[in-house]
Each structure stands twice: as C-alpha cells, then as structure tokens.
Write an enzyme that holds these catalytic residues in place. Structure first.
Site, PDB file in Angstrom:
ATOM      1  N   ARG A  81       0.878  -1.181   0.000  1.00  0.00           N
ATOM      2  CA  ARG A  81       0.000   0.000   0.000  1.00  0.00           C
ATOM      3  C   ARG A  81       0.909   1.223   0.000  1.00  0.00           C
ATOM      4  O   ARG A  81       1.582   1.498   0.979  1.00  0.00           O
ATOM      5  CB  ARG A  81      -0.872  -0.034   1.266  1.00  0.00           C
ATOM      6  N   HIS A 130      -3.575   4.950   4.955  1.00  0.00           N
ATOM      7  CA  HIS A 130      -4.867   4.270   4.870  1.00  0.00           C
ATOM      8  C   HIS A 130      -5.843   5.065   4.000  1.00  0.00           C
ATOM      9  O   HIS A 130      -6.542   4.518   3.161  1.00  0.00           O
ATOM     10  CB  HIS A 130      -5.443   4.081   6.271  1.00  0.00           C
ATOM     11  N   TYR A 177       4.362   5.968  10.009  1.00  0.00           N
ATOM     12  CA  TYR A 177       4.778   4.745  10.707  1.00  0.00           C
ATOM     13  C   TYR A 177       5.464   3.753   9.770  1.00  0.00           C
ATOM     14  O   TYR A 177       6.101   2.815  10.212  1.00  0.00           O
ATOM     15  CB  TYR A 177       3.548   4.078  11.357  1.00  0.00           C
TER      16      TYR A 177
HETATM   17  C1  LIG Z   1     -14.848  -5.697  10.845  1.00  0.00           C
HETATM   18  C2  LIG Z   1     -14.084  -4.414  10.764  1.00  0.00           C
HETATM   19  N1  LIG Z   1     -13.140  -4.150  11.696  1.00  0.00           N
HETATM   20  C3  LIG Z   1     -12.435  -2.984  11.667  1.00  0.00           C
HETATM   21  C4  LIG Z   1     -12.690  -2.073  10.674  1.00  0.00           C
HETATM   22  C5  LIG Z   1     -11.915  -0.744  10.634  1.00  0.00           C
HETATM   23  N2  LIG Z   1     -10.953  -0.758   9.535  1.00  0.00           N
HETATM   24  C6  LIG Z   1     -11.260  -0.243   8.322  1.00  0.00           C
HETATM   25  S1  LIG Z   1     -10.031  -0.464   7.208  1.00  0.00           S
HETATM   26  C7  LIG Z   1      -9.054  -1.236   8.348  1.00  0.00           C
HETATM   27  C8  LIG Z   1      -7.710  -1.761   7.961  1.00  0.00           C
HETATM   28  C9  LIG Z   1      -7.835  -2.738   6.833  1.00  0.00           C
HETATM   29  O1  LIG Z   1      -6.600  -3.257   6.466  1.00  0.00           O
HETATM   30  P1  LIG Z   1      -6.523  -4.332   5.343  1.00  0.00           P
HETATM   31  O2  LIG Z   1      -7.609  -5.314   5.476  1.00  0.00           O
HETATM   32  O3  LIG Z   1      -5.138  -4.864   5.324  1.00  0.00           O
HETATM   33  O4  LIG Z   1      -6.846  -3.496   4.008  1.00  0.00           O
HETATM   34  P2  LIG Z   1      -5.992  -2.316   3.347  1.00  0.00           P
HETATM   35  O5  LIG Z   1      -6.488  -1.041   3.971  1.00  0.00           O
HETATM   36  O6  LIG Z   1      -4.569  -2.571   3.613  1.00  0.00           O
HETATM   37  O7  LIG Z   1      -6.339  -2.367   1.900  1.00  0.00           O
HETATM   38  C10 LIG Z   1      -9.699  -1.323   9.573  1.00  0.00           C
HETATM   39  C11 LIG Z   1      -9.128  -1.955  10.769  1.00  0.00           C
HETATM   40  C12 LIG Z   1     -13.704  -2.368   9.735  1.00  0.00           C
HETATM   41  N3  LIG Z   1     -14.010  -1.533   8.745  1.00  0.00           N
HETATM   42  N4  LIG Z   1     -14.364  -3.553   9.802  1.00  0.00           N
END
Ligand SMILES: Cc1ncc(C[n+]2csc(CCOP(=O)(O)OP(=O)(O)O)c2C)c(N)n1
Ligand SMILES: [Mg+2]
Length: 433
Positions: free
Chosen positions: A317, A321, A329
């Site tokens: 990525r 976010h 970080y």
């Molecule tokens: C069930 C759930 N837990 C927590 C979140 C909050 N949240 C949104 S995105 C994220 C990180 C996601 O990381 P990843 O799955 O690796 O996807 P990336 O952003 O790297 O594409 C979190 C913790 C959520 N949306 N749904």
C-alpha cells in the site's frame, strides 16, 4: 512451487517461533505426513521483515533484510495477447491518474469526506477485474477503483461520488465509494465491515447456481480484513458449496498502521486455502500478467463448477490508509523498495522496451488520451449540481419497491408440493431442477 508444510530436521524438540509453524512440534516425519502445494508465480520473493520497536515513548517500526534486490521482470502471460496487455495497462494508468485527480479535488476542498487510494495496487485491481466475463459479478473494496473502471463505470461517477453530487451513483447519499450496479454491470457495492462481502458474493454465486448457472464472483479482502470471522465463514461456505468465488487477498503489508507481521502467523496468506480445502496461489500483485493469469484460471474454474479459489496478491500500500493518513509509521526504505517495483512503470517498460508493443509515440498518445478524457470528466463532475435540500428525505430508507431484486438469469424451475397430511397447515417445499 513452495511446500507450505515445511520439512524440518527431526530434532524432537519444539521448533523455534518462526513465522511459519510457530510452536509446531517437529519430531520425526511420520509416514502418513501430508504436504500441500501453494503455487507461487512470483519471480522474486522479497526478504525483509518489519519489527515493532520504541523511540523514547513512541512505538515505531523498523525494517531489516535485503532491500537492494534487483527489480524482477514482468512474467510473460500464458493467456494475454498484445492488445489485451495494452488494454490492461490503459486501465491501470487511468486508475492512477483518476486518483491523482481525486487527490487534487480533495485539496481544493471539493470532496466531502476522505479519499482512499489504490496506489501501487493498480495491477491487482485492473488485471483481476479484466479476467471476469460479462455475466460474472464483482464486489470491489475501497481501493479497487480500477476494478470499477474496468467494469464500466466512468471516472465522473467516482468523482461525483466523492463530491456527493446529485448525479453521483448514490445521488449524494454517500461520500466515498459505497456504490454498485446490480442491474447492468453486475457490481455489488463495497461493504465497509471487513469480510462481509465474502458471504454476500457467495450468496450471489449460489443464487446464480439455483438459476442454473455457474458464474464467477470476485471480491477482495485485505491482509488485515482476512482475519475476521465472517471472512472464514464466507470462504468456508463457498468452498463447501463449490461456489465460484474468486477471492483476491490484497496482501499489501499494512492494515491501517499495523504491519502484516502483527496480523497473522502463517508465512503466506495463501496457505489459509489449505484449511478451507480450496486451491490457493501466490502472485506478485505488482505484475499485471501474473494477476491476470491467476484470476483467469480461477474464473475458468468457477465457470466449470470447480468452486472457490484464493489468490494472494503480494504488493505494498503505497500511501496511508486514506488521504488523512501520512503513513509516517511506515519505514521509508520500504516505500523506496516498492517504488522501484511500481506496477505501471514496470508494465510500461515491458510494453515499450521489452516487447516493443508500443512505440514511445504510441505510448505518449495513450497517455494524452487518458489525460484529456479525465479532464473532461473532472470538468463535468465539478460543474454538476449538489442534491437539492428537499431531496434529503428520499433515497435513504426503502422507497416502495426499491429493494425488489429480480432473478437475473431466469426464474428457477420450481414446483410446489403439498407435503403435510390433510388437516394440518399446508407445508410448501420448493424444488429446483
Ligand atoms: C470488521 C471491521 N473491523 C475494523 C474495521 C476498521 N478498519 C477499516 S479499514 C481497516 C484496515 C484494513 O486493512 P486491510 O484489510 O489490510 O486493508 P488495506 O487497507 O490494507 O487495503 C480497519 C481496521 C472495519 N471496517 N471492519
Ligand atoms: Mg492491508
């Protein structure tokens, strides 16, 4: 090919807490010991790890390993021809440039809410969606704006959506990318609860099956999101029912500010496929040819009723976010390592210099056409109206009939049968032929 079950020396002691097989007893190999293969199509296996540490009172991360490895070439596709490669490249460039335009709109204060980027992941989004047939279904997540473009949405749709304009796909009721199109493009809207799209898409495949078709249903889950319970339940259901789920695990090394080292203990997430009893493969998510080939094979399996496939796409990525997150970080050398593996720059080099499928002039023309298309889209989106205040009460709750979902492929051949004895409540059973 990598053996997911590591053969270790018979020491009779517990293995050390390595990333793969933590705490597993590695005594004498038993004759009935099973091994599993996880095909790995990458031409390079990055070898570095991220470790949590402290600077004074602050938590931070350090990376160690070989960060100077030479950049791998693009793997020749088994299926794509010249025209298709150029088409995928075009989607990838459009994906990136559209996101750059969205970033500018945000900085001009025109966006309502945040903006999410798929920088560095364009090959994964575009080449995977490119492998789907017209009758197949797609459910993108927020970073898969490239998949939406491939599936037929215009850049103005994404731009108007982020600006919450009246003519955006959700008519200004959502500021990010929670939109789909179940009637024309077979696109299910993203669900922000991570993993929830997996059972929904399994349900879409089941619905099609009940109407007599084996279709492919593609969705994505992050390296963080794949840990949720619903992901497990959804994949397991699809696997047991032999549904044509094609799950791209976007292994991009971070889940918000948590490195993948702190998300799971297996070495590669594709190994999880073994536990589900389905094929799992690893591809370099920055190589469009590898992503396409794995997705194409998974889609073929889906069409022939062979069931679910898990594809782990390894990449990075390349931004935070979302736009509000500067990603401080992330250790800087990680960005530098992956910047050298930029999916678009490498594919451009492949098409222009290696295959010579595009002359520098043709390449320049392709870029200029994308830029002028985007400029028109941006102009249209910016000048389109905001929703009228009076319309705010509509389109939020179910308006009469708006949730009526008709069978897509044909009404199931069902027959009603009276199964209960006379005098009791009539029970109806529906049988699908
Ligand atoms: C069930 C759930 N837990 C927590 C979140 C909050 N949240 C949104 S995105 C994220 C990180 C996601 O990381 P990843 O799955 O690796 O996807 P990336 O952003 O790297 O594409 C979190 C913790 C959520 N949306 N749904
Ligand atoms: Mg992630």
């Amino acid at each position: 090919m990598k053996n997911s079950t590591k053969k270790t020396k018979p020491t009779g002691k517990n293995s050390s807490h390595s990333r793969n097989g933590a705490g597993r007893r590695t005594s004498v190999a038993l004759p009935q010991q099973r091994t599993y293969d996880i095909p790995d199509y990458r031409l390079e296996k990055p070898s570095f790890t991220v470790r949590q540490t402290r600077k004074r009172d602050e938590c931070c991360y350090e990376v160690s390993g070989d960060l100077n490895a030479p950049v791998p070439p693009i793997r020749e596709s088994k299926y794509l021809d010249k025209r298709q490669c150029i088409e995928i490249y075009r989607w990838m460039v459009l994906n990136r440039k559209m996101e750059q335009a969205l970033e500018n709109l945000y900085k001009q204060g025109k966006v309502v809410g945040g903006v999410y980027f798929g920088l560095g992941q364009e090959a994964c989004s575009c080449a995977s969606a490119f492998a789907l047939g017209k009758d197949d279904w797609l459910a993108p997540m927020i970073r898969n704006q490239g998949s939406l473009l491939v599936r037929g949405f215009e850049a103005r749709d994404m731009m108007m959506q982020y600006m919450a304009k009246a003519d955006s796909p959700t008519k200004g009721r959502d500021g990010t990318s929670h939109f789909g199109d179940i009637s024309q493009r077979n696109v299910v809207s993203p669900i922000s609860m991570l993993g929830d799209l997996v059972p929904v898409m399994a349900g879409v495949a089941l619905g099609a099956r009940l109407q007599g078709r084996n279709i492919a249903v593609m969705t994505y889950i992050g390296d963080g999101g794949q840990s949720t319970g619903v992901t497990y339940e959804g994949i397991n259901f699809a696997a047991v029912q032999n549904l044509g789920l094609v799950l791209l695990v976007e292994s991009n090394l971070w889940a918000y500010s948590t490195p993948s080292e702190m998300q799971y203990r297996v070495q590669d997430l594709a190994e999880r496929a073994i536990g589900y009893g389905i094929p799992g493969v690893i591809v370099d998510g920055t190589d469009a040819c590898q992503v396409y080939d794995a997705a194409h094979e998974a889609v073929e399996r889906a069409h022939s009723g062979e069931g679910t496939t898990l594809i782990e796409a390894k990449m990075m990525r390349m931004k935070g976010h979302a736009i509000h997150d500067a990603a401080d970080y992330v250790p800087k050398p990680m960005f530098e390592y992956w910047r050298r593996r930029d999916p678009i720059a490498r594919f451009e080099n492949y098409l222009v210099n290696v295959k010579k499928w595009l002359t520098p002039q043709e390449h320049q023309k392709l870029i200029s056409e994308i830029e002028s298309y985007l400029e028109k889209e941006r102009e249209f989106a910016v000048n389109s109206p905001m929703p009228s205040p009076e319309s705010a009460e509509g389109g939020v709750y179910c308006d009469d009939g708006c949730h009526q979902i008709k069978p897509k492929y044909g009404v199931p051949k069902a027959r009603l049968r009276k199964s209960a004895p006379q005098g009791t409540r009539q029970e109806k059973a529906i049988h699908f032929k």
